[in-house]
Scaffold this active site. Structure first.
Site, PDB file in Angstrom:
ATOM      1  N   SER A  75       0.839  -1.201   0.000  1.00 59.97           N
ATOM      2  CA  SER A  75       0.000   0.000   0.000  1.00 59.97           C
ATOM      3  C   SER A  75       0.872   1.248   0.000  1.00 59.97           C
ATOM      4  CB  SER A  75      -0.928   0.027   1.224  1.00 59.97           C
ATOM      5  OG  SER A  75      -0.168   0.167   2.426  1.00 59.97           O
ATOM      6  N   ILE A  77       3.159   4.442  -0.544  1.00 53.66           N
ATOM      7  CA  ILE A  77       4.321   4.748  -1.374  1.00 53.66           C
ATOM      8  C   ILE A  77       5.000   3.474  -1.866  1.00 53.66           C
ATOM      9  CG2 ILE A  77       6.646   5.751  -1.282  1.00 53.66           C
ATOM     10  CD1 ILE A  77       5.405   7.917   0.576  1.00 53.66           C
ATOM     11  N   SER A 202      12.288  10.539   5.876  1.00 52.58           N
ATOM     12  CA  SER A 202      11.214  11.515   6.079  1.00 52.58           C
ATOM     13  C   SER A 202      11.809  12.851   6.477  1.00 52.58           C
ATOM     14  CB  SER A 202      10.256  11.031   7.176  1.00 52.58           C
ATOM     15  OG  SER A 202       9.382  12.080   7.563  1.00 52.58           O
ATOM     16  N   TYR A 227       9.857   8.385  15.743  1.00 55.69           N
ATOM     17  CA  TYR A 227       9.836   8.279  14.278  1.00 55.69           C
ATOM     18  C   TYR A 227      10.864   9.238  13.667  1.00 55.69           C
ATOM     19  CZ  TYR A 227       7.940   8.294   9.513  1.00 55.69           C
ATOM     20  OH  TYR A 227       7.777   8.196   8.141  1.00 55.69           O
ATOM     21  N   LYS A 231      14.200   8.186  11.475  1.00 50.30           N
ATOM     22  CA  LYS A 231      14.470   8.673  10.127  1.00 50.30           C
ATOM     23  C   LYS A 231      15.821   9.377  10.045  1.00 50.30           C
ATOM     24  CE  LYS A 231      10.896   6.866   8.346  1.00 50.30           C
ATOM     25  NZ  LYS A 231      11.008   5.795   7.340  1.00 50.30           N
ATOM     26  N   THR A 262      -1.323   8.695   2.697  1.00 50.47           N
ATOM     27  CA  THR A 262      -1.203   7.243   2.647  1.00 50.47           C
ATOM     28  C   THR A 262      -1.984   6.630   3.801  1.00 50.47           C
ATOM     29  OG1 THR A 262       0.766   7.161   4.064  1.00 50.47           O
ATOM     30  CG2 THR A 262       1.132   7.501   1.701  1.00 50.47           C
TER      31      THR A 262
END
Length: 340
Positions: A75, A77, A202, A227, A231, A262
């Site tokens: 799903s 990207i 990201s 997160y 990244k 997304t």
């Protein structure tokens, strides 16, 4: 004559160290600068503006016969990336955690691209054991891997510990990416000098320096901050891989897809997604630079670079004090190697 009532005096003393104040202000600056920069560049309007400088010929190249591995491909990207590579003739191996959703995604891509060389590989990227098992099976194919796309990612807002004892965000975003890349190196070397590893990072990493606290053991847990930290590690790892394996004919690139609409964003950042409704990029727009990196001649790219909208981008915001933190990458690599 009455005397005046006594006056009550309330004194509040606030003591804060200069270092704590400086850190508070620095974090505030990073967050504000990221928000402004992101709103102007990472949204759909940013993509449309930047696309005015795109060369359509860059995406017209065919890659028939090349083997591409895309993680988290059922799903968002990852799916858009797998579809884009398959439509250009590549043999695509879609690495998905869920067998049923993976099979459905493979079927859709095969149908829409008329490319039957699209295959499902089931692997849970949060499990080192699963990754080792998958890469061991995949090596039995004894085929060159021309492109590895580390797309699988996660933003879990609460602290979740995997069955292997790791914090879940770290397990997928950092440890999973590291193990997959390191264990696929022998197959990537088979396709040199054209081999490349593309890691979907990201812009969130702009708000975080590199830290050796990989599992967020210090302080109150924040999924969003974890997160961002993850990244940042991916970007620093890309630099390290480029330095370490520069003589093996493999190019290493990190990229930022922008703010895309997304399923993962809708689930993990519901408020953010709703506030920017209609302004987020499509999955295809988010995947555009991934596909671009897979198609370009390597002499046009900078191994170890961080890319955004088909151009090399800065890895650090001005005055954000994140650049020197990359010195910690060797210690982090030592920690990650202990899991292999």
């Amino acid at each position: 004559m009455q005397s005046a009532p006594p006056k009550a005096t309330l004194r509040i003393q606030i003591r804060i160290s200069l270092s704590s104040l400086a850190m508070f202000l620095l974090k505030a600056w990073r967050s504000t600068a990221f928000g402004v920069y992101g709103y102007l560049n990472f949204t759909k309007s940013g993509f449309l503006e930047h696309s005015k400088n795109f060369n359509p010929e860059d995406m017209a190249r065919r890659i028939d016969g090349k083997n591409c591995v895309v993680t988290g491909a059922n799903s968002g990207i990852g799916y858009a990336t797998a579809h884009g590579l398959a439509s250009r003739g590549a043999t695509v191996y879609m690495v998905c955690r869920n067998k049923e959703r993976g099979e459905d995604a493979v079927s859709k891509i095969q149908s829409s691209t008329s490319n039957r060389n699209v295959h499902l590989e089931v692997c849970d990227l949060s499990s080192v054991h699963d990754i080792k098992s998958f890469t061991s099976r995949f090596k039995e194919k004894d085929i060159p891997v021309h492109v590895l796309v580390n797309n699988a990612g996660l933003l879990e807002n609460t602290r979740v510990i995997t069955s292997e004892g790791n914090e879940l965000n770290f397990a997928v975003n950092v440890l999973g990416t590291y193990c997959m890349t390191e264990l696929m190196l022998p197959l990537l070397e088979k396709s040199q000098p054209d081999a490349r590893v593309i890691t979907v990072a990201s812009g969130g990493m702009y708000t975080a320096p590199l830290t050796t606290d990989l599992q967020f053991n210090s302080g109150e847990f924040s999924g969003l901050e974890q997160y961002a930290r993850n990244k940042r590690v991916q970007v620093a790892l890309t630099e390290k891989w480029a330095e370490k394996y520069g003589d093996k004919g493999i190019g290493f690139y990190a990229m930022h897809p922008g703010w895309a609409e997304t399923p993962g964003v809708a689930k993990s950042l519901a408020g953010f997604s709703k506030s920017l409704e209609g302004k987020l990029r499509t999955s295809e727009e988010g995947a555009d630079t991934v596909i671009w990196l897979a198609l370009q001649p390597k002499e046009k790219l900078v191994s170890g670079g961080f890319y955004f909208d088909r151009a090399e981008a800065s890895k650090h915001l001005p005055f954000a004090a994140t650049k020197s933190s990359h010195d910690a990458i060797d210690s982090i690599v030592d920690t990650l190697n202990s899991f292999l």
